[in-house]
Design a protein around this motif. Structure first.
Motif, PDB file in Angstrom:
ATOM      1  N   ASP A 162       0.821  -1.215   0.000  1.00 53.44           N
ATOM      2  CA  ASP A 162       0.000   0.000   0.000  1.00 53.44           C
ATOM      3  C   ASP A 162       0.855   1.265   0.000  1.00 53.44           C
ATOM      4  O   ASP A 162       1.953   1.302   0.577  1.00 53.44           O
ATOM      5  CB  ASP A 162      -0.926   0.008   1.224  1.00 53.44           C
ATOM      6  CG  ASP A 162      -1.998  -1.066   1.129  1.00 53.44           C
ATOM      7  OD1 ASP A 162      -2.502  -1.302   0.000  1.00 53.44           O
ATOM      8  OD2 ASP A 162      -2.318  -1.700   2.161  1.00 53.44           O
ATOM      9  N   ASN A 175      -3.425   4.747  -1.455  1.00 60.23           N
ATOM     10  CA  ASN A 175      -3.538   4.205  -2.818  1.00 60.23           C
ATOM     11  C   ASN A 175      -4.346   5.144  -3.718  1.00 60.23           C
ATOM     12  O   ASN A 175      -5.167   4.721  -4.532  1.00 60.23           O
ATOM     13  CB  ASN A 175      -4.169   2.812  -2.809  1.00 60.23           C
ATOM     14  CG  ASN A 175      -3.320   1.808  -2.050  1.00 60.23           C
ATOM     15  OD1 ASN A 175      -2.089   1.877  -2.064  1.00 60.23           O
ATOM     16  ND2 ASN A 175      -3.978   0.880  -1.357  1.00 60.23           N
ATOM     17  N   VAL A 185      -3.814  -1.342   6.553  1.00 61.66           N
ATOM     18  CA  VAL A 185      -3.093  -1.449   5.288  1.00 61.66           C
ATOM     19  C   VAL A 185      -2.348  -2.776   5.261  1.00 61.66           C
ATOM     20  O   VAL A 185      -2.408  -3.554   6.222  1.00 61.66           O
ATOM     21  CB  VAL A 185      -2.116  -0.254   5.097  1.00 61.66           C
ATOM     22  CG1 VAL A 185      -2.899   1.040   4.907  1.00 61.66           C
ATOM     23  CG2 VAL A 185      -1.151  -0.145   6.264  1.00 61.66           C
TER      24      VAL A 185
END
Length: 350
Positions: A210, A223, A234
């Motif tokens: 991420d 993102n 994440v």
């Protein structure tokens, strides 16, 4: 001599055609010759016998020559018919070609020679001493950074070892601040004032798969998607936003990214905390991360306008740059906020 020549000529003429007509009768010529020899047998006046003999032979020779000339010049001499050309003989038959001889038998192939003995194998050389393992591959002792590490203002670095140094970088470029296994923090530098000072304008953190970004005003995207206040899971750890402060927690570090304001302009501060930066077995690097090497040596480098970490940041060979150095900082430049493939001091994929 004159009388002899005249006489010979007369006799030759007297033969005329009758000689040619009677080729078989040579008596006239013979009697004339005998008559000449007889008339000279007594010798010529004034000459001795040798001279007489020589003169006689000469005269005789001349008469023969004149007689032959007369015979050749006469039109009555019969020329014999040319004989018929003989028939060309038949060409002999070509002989028969002899039979080809029989091919001899191929000789037997010789026996293959014996294979030579294999040479003795040389002794194995001594194994060289194992080189020292680089810091990032070692199994380091626990290194805490609680409360004493970070980057503030324009930008002032506070090392995990307690040292201080400034890195102005260059406005518009992006630098790696912390690189560790599966966790990385980059920052883009922006212009602050007219005398060349810079600040961190955006921070990008790669947490596993991420990508987390915090802009200069404290706005959060994960993102590429904007996020409000709250906590978000994440790939590696979590992200918590509260106002203009964002906390990144990957289980090894707690990194606070705070938007600050001065002179009506915003900038970012970043604070690092960890109870053990070596928990994953990999030592960190980056403009700040290298100070958490646990060597108990404080890195105090250049500070103030134009400072670029001289006396504090490492070169490629691991040595510390000299004070006043302004080029080693270029080794830490990366392509963008989420670049994890740069060559120098990269620990992300360790």
């Amino acid at each position: 001599m004159l009388n002899l020549n005249t006489q010979n000529t007369s006799q030759a003429n007297q033969c005329g055609c009758s000689y040619s007509a009677n080729r078989g009768n040579k008596s006239n010529s013979s009697s004339s010759t005998n008559s000449i020899i007889s008339s000279n047998a007594g010798g010529l006046p004034g000459l001795n016998s040798n001279q007489n003999t020589q003169q006689l032979l000469l005269s005789l020779l001349q008469m023969i020559v004149q007689l032959m000339q007369t015979m050749q010049g006469s039109g009555c001499k019969d020329t014999g018919n040319t004989g018929n050309t003989g028939n060309t003989g038949n060409t002999g038959n070509t002989g028969n070609t002899g039979n080809t001889g029989n091919t001899g038998n191929t000789g037997n192939t010789g026996n293959t020679g014996n294979t030579g003995n294999t040479g003795n194998t040389g002794n194995t050389g001594n194994t060289g001493n194992t080189g020292n393992t680089g810091n990032h591959c070692a199994k380091p002792k626990p290194i805490p950074t609680a409360g004493n590490g970070g980057v503030q203002g324009d930008p002032h670095f506070f090392g995990a070892d307690g040292g201080k140094y400034d890195v102005q970088g260059q406005a518009g470029k992006t630098y790696n601040i912390l690189s560790d296994k599966g966790f990385q923090v980059n920052a883009s530098f922006a212009k602050w004032d007219e005398v060349g000072s810079t600040i961190m304008g955006n921070v990008g953190a790669t947490m596993g798969k991420d990508q987390v970004q915090v802009d200069v005003d404290g706005a959060l995207t994960i993102n590429g998607e904007a996020k409000q206040d709250g906590t978000y899971q994440v790939d590696v750890g979590s992200v918590t936003k509260q106002g203009k402060s964002v906390i990144l927690n990957d289980g090894e570090y707690s990194v606070a990214v705070n938007s600050q304001t001065a002179a009506n302009k915003s900038y970012l501060d970043v604070d690092f905390k960890s109870t053990n930066v070596a928990a994953d077995g990999v030592m960190p690097h980056g403009l700040w991360g290298q100070t958490a090497d646990g060597d108990d040596k404080v890195r105090n480098g250049d500070q103030g306008a134009g400072a670029q970490g001289g006396g504090a940041i490492e070169k490629l060979d691991g040595s510390i740059s000299e004070k006043g150095d302004k080029t080693t900082v270029n080794l830490y430049e990366v392509a963008n906020l989420f670049d994890t493939s740069f060559a120098n001091f990269n620990r992300f994929n360790s």
